[in-house]
Design a protein around this motif. Structure first.
Motif, PDB file in Angstrom:
ATOM      1  N   UNK A 104       0.836  -1.207   0.000  1.00  0.00           N
ATOM      2  CA  UNK A 104       0.000   0.000   0.000  1.00  0.00           C
ATOM      3  C   UNK A 104       0.868   1.254   0.000  1.00  0.00           C
ATOM      4  N   UNK A 105       1.924   1.228   0.806  1.00  0.00           N
ATOM      5  CA  UNK A 105       2.799   2.393   0.894  1.00  0.00           C
ATOM      6  C   UNK A 105       3.493   2.648  -0.443  1.00  0.00           C
ATOM      7  N   UNK A 106       3.865   1.573  -1.130  1.00  0.00           N
ATOM      8  CA  UNK A 106       4.485   1.722  -2.448  1.00  0.00           C
ATOM      9  C   UNK A 106       3.512   2.335  -3.445  1.00  0.00           C
ATOM     10  N   UNK A 132       3.584   6.315  -5.655  1.00  0.00           N
ATOM     11  CA  UNK A 132       3.363   6.639  -7.065  1.00  0.00           C
ATOM     12  C   UNK A 132       2.110   7.489  -7.271  1.00  0.00           C
ATOM     13  N   UNK A 133       1.098   7.269  -6.453  1.00  0.00           N
ATOM     14  CA  UNK A 133      -0.140   8.023  -6.616  1.00  0.00           C
ATOM     15  C   UNK A 133       0.071   9.507  -6.317  1.00  0.00           C
ATOM     16  N   UNK A 134       0.864   9.818  -5.307  1.00  0.00           N
ATOM     17  CA  UNK A 134       1.080  11.216  -4.933  1.00  0.00           C
ATOM     18  C   UNK A 134       1.776  12.016  -6.041  1.00  0.00           C
ATOM     19  N   UNK A 171      -7.245  16.104 -10.526  1.00  0.00           N
ATOM     20  CA  UNK A 171      -6.304  16.248  -9.416  1.00  0.00           C
ATOM     21  C   UNK A 171      -6.994  16.001  -8.077  1.00  0.00           C
ATOM     22  N   UNK A 172      -8.228  16.495  -7.954  1.00  0.00           N
ATOM     23  CA  UNK A 172      -8.969  16.291  -6.708  1.00  0.00           C
ATOM     24  C   UNK A 172      -9.248  14.809  -6.482  1.00  0.00           C
ATOM     25  N   UNK A 204      -7.782   9.792  -3.744  1.00  0.00           N
ATOM     26  CA  UNK A 204      -7.233   8.442  -3.823  1.00  0.00           C
ATOM     27  C   UNK A 204      -5.955   8.315  -3.012  1.00  0.00           C
ATOM     28  N   UNK A 205      -5.113   9.346  -3.063  1.00  0.00           N
ATOM     29  CA  UNK A 205      -3.896   9.361  -2.254  1.00  0.00           C
ATOM     30  C   UNK A 205      -4.241   9.332  -0.770  1.00  0.00           C
ATOM     31  N   UNK A 206      -5.271  10.102  -0.387  1.00  0.00           N
ATOM     32  CA  UNK A 206      -5.720  10.085   1.004  1.00  0.00           C
ATOM     33  C   UNK A 206      -6.176   8.710   1.435  1.00  0.00           C
TER      34      UNK A 206
END
Length: 281
Positions: free
Chosen positions: A68-70, A74-76, A144-145, A150-152
Motif C-alpha cells: 500500500x505504501x508503495x 506513485x499516486x502522490x 487532481x482532486x 485516492x492518495x488520502x
C-alpha cells in the motif's frame, strides 16, 4: 493522548512537510520520490541491527503495508502532475484522518469519545481548507482532486494496516524499520524500469537533498508507528497531518508567499483540533 506523544507526533509532522517540499521542488517527482525512498531504506537498513525483528504474526500486515505504501509513493507524484501542491497535498493529507478514524472503529474497536472525535474533525477540515487558499495560485482540476482523494485513501490504508501491524509485532520500531526498507526498495525498483535517466540525473545532481529527505521520511514514519502502538490510531493520524500547516508556515515565513485569510481559518481549526485530541474524560 499524552503531551509527550503529542509533541513527538508534531515533530513527525514537521519532518513530513519538509520531505514533501523536497519532492515538490526536486524535478521529476516520481524519480525524486524513488531516490528519497531508496535513501530512506538505506537509513532503515543501518538501524535494523539495533531493533527487534517483528513477530511472525505481523508479517502479513507488514507485507500489505509495504504494498500500500508503495502504491502511495506513485499516486502522490501523479496527483501533482495534474494539480498544484497547494491543492493536492491538503486534500490528500486532510481526508486521511477521517478514514483512519472510521477504520480504527471497525477493525480495532477504537471508538473515540465526542470531544476527541470533534478534534479529529477540526484537524481534518482545517488541513483540507488550506486547499482553498487563493494565495497558493492553485488551478482547480477535477482529476487532481480525485487523485488527491485516492492518495488520502492510500495514506489511511497504510496508516491503519501499519498501526495494527505494529501492535502485533512486539516492537513498533522493528516493524517500522522493516516496512521502510521494503517499500523504499520496491518503489525504487519499480521506478527504475521507466525513470532510469531521471533517477540517474537526480542521484548525481541532488543526492544530498534526497538523502536528507529520505532520513526525514523514515524518521517521520518511525515516530508515527511508535505512537500508534500507544495512542488511538485516528488521533495520531490527525496530528501527523498538521504537516500541511507547517508547510504553509514554511511558505509564509521562509518563502515569503503571504498568509491569506484561509490560512488564519485553517490555523484556528487545527489549533482547536489539537487541543480537543488531548482531552481526557
Amino acid at each position: 493522548m499524552s503531551l509527550e506523544i503529542t509533541l513527538i507526533v508534531l515533530l513527525a509532522a514537521i519532518f513530513n512537510a519538509s520531505w514533501n517540499a523536497i519532492v515538490k521542488v526536486g524535478g521529476d517527482r516520481i524519480a525524486v520520490m524513488a531516490v528519497i525512498t531508496l535513501c530512506g531504506s538505506l537509513v532503515s537498513a543501518c538501524a535494523l541491527p539495533f531493533v527487534p525483528f517483528p513477530h511472525a504474526s505481523s508479517w502479513p500486515l507488514l507485507a500489505l503495508a509495504i504494498l500500500i505504501h508503495t502504491a502511495y509513493h506513485f499516486c502522490l507524484p501523479i496527483a501533482y502532475h495534474y494539480g498544484d501542491f497547494g491543492q493536492v497535498y491538503p486534500i490528500a493529507r486532510g481526508s486521511a484522518p477521517l478514514l483512519v478514524t472510521l477504520g480504527a472503529a471497525v477493525f480495532a474497536g477504537e471508538v473515540l469519545s465526542f470531544l476527541p472525535l470533534l478534534g479529529v474533525l477540526f484537524l481534518s477540515v482545517g488541513v483540507m481548507s488550506l486547499a482553498f487558499d487563493t494565495r497558493t495560485g492553485v488551478t482547480r482540476n477535477p482529476r487532481a482532486i480525485l487523485l488527491a482523494l485516492g492518495t488520502g485513501a492510500f495514506i489511511a490504508s497504510y496508516t491503519l494496516v501499519g498501526g495494527l501491524g505494529a501492535r502485533q509485532a512486539g516492537s513498533a520500531l522493528g516493524f517500522a524499520v522493516c516496512l521502510t526498507i521494503g517499500n523504499g526498495l520496491l518503489t525504487f525498483l519499480i521506478a527504475l524500469t521507466w525513470k532510469f535517466k531521471a533517477i540517474k540525473s537526480i542521484a548525481y545532481g541532488n543526492l544530498i537533498p534526497a538523502a536528507i529527505g529520505g532520513g526525514m521520511q523514515v524518521g517521520a514514519y518511525w515516530i508515527v508507528i511508535w505512537a500508534m502502538a500507544y495512542a488511538p490510531l485516528g488521533m495520531v493520524s490527525s496530528l501527523r497531518e498538521t504537516s500541511v500547516l507547517f508547510a504553509a508556515l514554511i511558505s509564509t515565513f521562509i518563502l515569503k508567499e503571504g498568509f491569506g485569510v484561509w490560512r488564519f481559518i485553517s490555523s484556528g481549526l487545527i489549533a482547536c483540533g489539537i487541543a480537543l485530541t488531548r482531552y481526557k474524560p
